[in-house]
Write a protein that holds these residues in place. Sequence first.
Motif, mmCIF file in Angstrom:
data_model
loop_
_atom_site.group_PDB
_atom_site.id
_atom_site.type_symbol
_atom_site.label_atom_id
_atom_site.label_comp_id
_atom_site.label_asym_id
_atom_site.label_seq_id
_atom_site.Cartn_x
_atom_site.Cartn_y
_atom_site.Cartn_z
ATOM 1 N N THR A 108 -6.070 4.861 -5.349
ATOM 2 C CA THR A 108 -6.513 3.479 -5.515
ATOM 3 C C THR A 108 -7.777 3.079 -6.423
ATOM 4 O O THR A 108 -8.431 4.106 -6.752
ATOM 5 C CB THR A 108 -6.863 2.569 -4.134
ATOM 6 N N PRO A 109 -7.775 1.884 -7.163
ATOM 7 C CA PRO A 109 -6.863 0.768 -7.187
ATOM 8 C C PRO A 109 -5.759 1.248 -8.194
ATOM 9 O O PRO A 109 -5.936 1.690 -9.199
ATOM 10 C CB PRO A 109 -7.668 -0.123 -7.768
ATOM 11 N N ASP A 122 -0.426 4.126 -2.242
ATOM 12 C CA ASP A 122 -1.848 4.484 -2.195
ATOM 13 C C ASP A 122 -2.199 5.720 -1.828
ATOM 14 O O ASP A 122 -3.022 6.405 -2.527
ATOM 15 C CB ASP A 122 -2.758 3.510 -0.945
ATOM 16 N N THR A 172 0.802 -1.275 -0.017
ATOM 17 C CA THR A 172 0.072 0.104 -0.036
ATOM 18 C C THR A 172 0.805 1.204 0.016
ATOM 19 O O THR A 172 0.292 2.321 0.199
ATOM 20 C CB THR A 172 -0.966 0.192 1.448
#
Length: 189
Positions: free
Chosen positions: A60-61, A55, A52
């Motif tokens: 995201t994604p 992120d 992550t």
Amino acid sequence: MSTPAIPLPAKPVLSILSAKWDRFWPELQKTLEKRFSPMDHVSEPIPFTQTTYYDEELGTPITRRLISFEQLVPMDELPAIKLWTNSLEKAWMDSRGHRLCNLDPGYLNQERLVLATGKNFTHRIYLCSGIWADLTLIYQRGNWVDLPWTFPDYATTAIKDHLTRIRALYTLQVRAQRQTKESHQCPKA
């Protein structure tokens, strides 16, 4: 004593991570091809789920595209390529100063995949201009081999499958280059 020799050029590769492809992709594609050459491999978007880490900045994604280019490059051009891709990342920042994409350039040849980074670590070799070489994967006995420091995403079958296709393109180019060179040599008396 070893005799220094210029190695064969390598296949430039680029990993692109983003969650906002629609905001930059067609234009970035043109920019990349103008700098390098036409792309000869573009992966479908591959889910990036191993960490992550990006992120917050990228959203995201996150998905990755793995790209290679037709024109081979000298391996010692890697630092200049990384500095150029860093400038692209800055040019593609949003209004909050977050990157829309993460660009990781490298090169592939018969034996290895090397990525460029601005971060030092025990296994990385300093090149120049603040850029380090990361030996990410090696190719032995018909397979990509992980190293103790290989990023988890590069250890996946999906990435290795694309790298194998890119390596096949590179192999054909090197063979053609060698045949052309041999066919242009003067016959021996």
